[in-house]
Design a protein around this motif. Structure first.
Motif, PDB file in Angstrom:
ATOM      1  N   VAL A 124      75.202  29.970 -32.628  1.00 45.05           N
ATOM      2  CA  VAL A 124      74.094  30.267 -31.716  1.00 45.05           C
ATOM      3  C   VAL A 124      74.088  31.775 -31.515  1.00 45.05           C
ATOM      4  CG1 VAL A 124      73.120  29.945 -29.424  1.00 45.05           C
ATOM      5  CG2 VAL A 124      74.281  28.036 -30.559  1.00 45.05           C
TER       6      VAL A 124
ATOM      7  N   VAL B 214      70.730  25.955 -32.475  1.00 40.96           N
ATOM      8  CA  VAL B 214      72.032  25.910 -33.147  1.00 40.96           C
ATOM      9  C   VAL B 214      71.787  25.866 -34.648  1.00 40.96           C
ATOM     10  CG1 VAL B 214      74.162  24.618 -33.463  1.00 40.96           C
ATOM     11  CG2 VAL B 214      73.093  24.714 -31.202  1.00 40.96           C
TER      12      VAL B 214
ATOM     13  N   ALA C  62      76.263  26.786 -24.978  1.00 44.02           N
ATOM     14  CA  ALA C  62      75.323  27.903 -24.860  1.00 44.02           C
ATOM     15  C   ALA C  62      74.547  27.823 -23.542  1.00 44.02           C
ATOM     16  CB  ALA C  62      74.361  27.894 -26.039  1.00 44.02           C
TER      17      ALA C  62
ATOM     18  N   GLU D  85      75.306  23.373 -28.199  1.00 40.04           N
ATOM     19  CA  GLU D  85      74.108  23.702 -27.425  1.00 40.04           C
ATOM     20  C   GLU D  85      74.397  23.666 -25.928  1.00 40.04           C
ATOM     21  OE1 GLU D  85      69.443  22.229 -26.944  1.00 40.04           O
ATOM     22  OE2 GLU D  85      70.862  21.101 -28.184  1.00 40.04           O
TER      23      GLU D  85
END
Length: 409
Positions: free
Chosen positions: A254, A292, A210, A207
């Motif tokens: 993701v 995710v 991302a 995460e």
């Protein structure tokens, strides 16, 4: 992608040999024979002006100049072999001389443009290597194969991108497609790849990786707007995948509004359910990043990632390419098609066949799967050691034995 190198101009080659001089030589010999074997009323010696012109198109500057001199000598000898009343005369001599001089100038201009084109090819090749760096076939516990085909063949690079980044927390994979074309798209792809290579290594949570990609795109948009460019609203679709050593049967994904990956194995083809968020650079519109997703991926399954150049390929009737159906058919015929290299080749051939070789958009095909336990591929990289996030410069990560030595990447 082939590496382009700049070299000094060399003569054009026929059948792999330095025979570029052969065509103007045959033309000159033919003109001389024609002139001697026709009546005195029809003189062809003035046609020697064509010889330097042909040489200018396929030979170097020195060779063209040589043909200019040879043509003049041939003109004088052939013309003086006839009686005075049948000679072409000085006017045609001037024509041949002037034509040869102009041909030499044209040859010099052509060679200069070719050298410039070679330099541009070098720049394009360097850009390709910077954006899409070469990847080992077996690396960091993964076996991979990838293919990238820009819609603009001469440009050699576009807005598609992919990469693998090993790190202390597993191996991360990124495949994406920047909106738009041109140098702006290449710049955005390079920026995202640079952010991914850093965050994919240092960040523990996918995460956070991302989030770093989203911030990198926003920073790029702010910069392009500040310098007055009109592409300050650029975004990119992407799929971010994490292969963890602690979860050999699953992957984390993701999805930034990209095509859903496919899991391809001996048992068939299935689309991985990983949601569909907004593209990179637009997540602020919904106030958050895509979640995710943890999805199953068997050891004998290959993860197939691709850009919309694959799914949007059309035939002459406007029908889209059926990726899932084509791959499923290939797996039924030969389960070995699930291997990354075979799979990429199959999809590439299918897209080319369906679209008759006409690509409407940049096309990226990337296949990756885990290597069997105990066969993680060559250890081509050394990583600084980590211990619960603390920096340990006197240790190395990735299981390398310091006494044996290893090579940095």
């Amino acid at each position: 992608m082939n590496r382009m190198t700049y070299q000094r101009h060399r003569p054009r080659r026929i059948c792999g040999q330095g025979y570029a001089w052969l065509l103007p030589s045959l033309l000159l010999a033919g003109i001389v024979l024609l002139d001697f074997n026709t009546g005195a009323e029809y003189r062809f010696v003035s046609w020697t002006v064509l010889v330097p012109g042909i040489a200018a198109a396929i030979c170097g500057v020195r060779t063209t100049a040589c043909f200019c001199v040879v043509s003049l000598v041939a003109y004088v000898l052939v013309d003086h072999a006839w009686p005075d009343q049948y000679r072409a005369g000085f006017a045609d001599f001037v024509l041949v001389a002037l034509g040869g001089a102009l041909a030499t100038v044209v040859s010099a201009m052509r060679v200069r443009q070719e050298r410039h084109a070679l330099r541009m090819e070098d720049v394009a090749a360097a850009t390709v290597r910077a954006v899409l760096r070469p990847l080992p076939e077996r690396w960091a516990g993964l076996e991979q194969a990838g293919a990238y085909f820009p819609a603009d063949v001469e440009a050699q690079v576009g807005g598609d991108f992919y990469d693998i980044q090993p790190g202390p927390y597993g191996t991360r994979v990124l495949v994406g497609d920047v909106q738009g074309k041109g140098t702006g798209a290449v710049e955005a792809a390079a920026a995202l790849l640079g952010g991914f290579r850093e965050a994919g290594y240092y960040e523990k949570d996918l995460e956070t990786v991302a989030e770093r990609l989203e911030i990198r795109m926003l920073r790029l948009r702010i910069h392009t707007t500040a310098i007055g460019r009109r592409d300050g609203d650029r975004f990119a679709t992407a799929v971010l995948v994490a292969f963890s050593r602690d979860a050999p049967d699953t992957v984390e994904i993701v999805n930034f509004g990209h095509e859903a990956p496919l899991a391809v194995g001996p048992r068939g083809v299935r689309e991985l359910s990983c949601g569909e968020g907004l593209p990179v650079g637009l997540c602020d519109l919904v106030g958050g990043l895509p979640p995710v997703h943890q999805v199953p991926l068997a050891e004998d399954e290959t993860l197939l990632l691709y850009t919309d150049g694959v799914t949007e390929a059309r035939d002459g009737h406007g029908v889209f390419y059926d990726l899932v159906g084509d791959v499923a058919e290939a797996i039924i015929a030969d389960p070995r098609c699930a291997e990354p290299e075979r799979l990429v080749r199959r999809v590439h051939e299918g897209v080319r066949r369906h679209s008759r070789g006409v690509l409407a958009d940049d096309t990226t095909i990337f296949a990756v799967r885990r290597l069997p336990v105990g066969d993680e591929g060559p250890r081509t990289a050394v990583f600084p050691g980590w211990d619960s996030g603390r920096w340990l410069p006197d240790r190395v990560w990735a299981g390398d034995d310091p006494e044996r030595g290893s090579s940095a990447s």
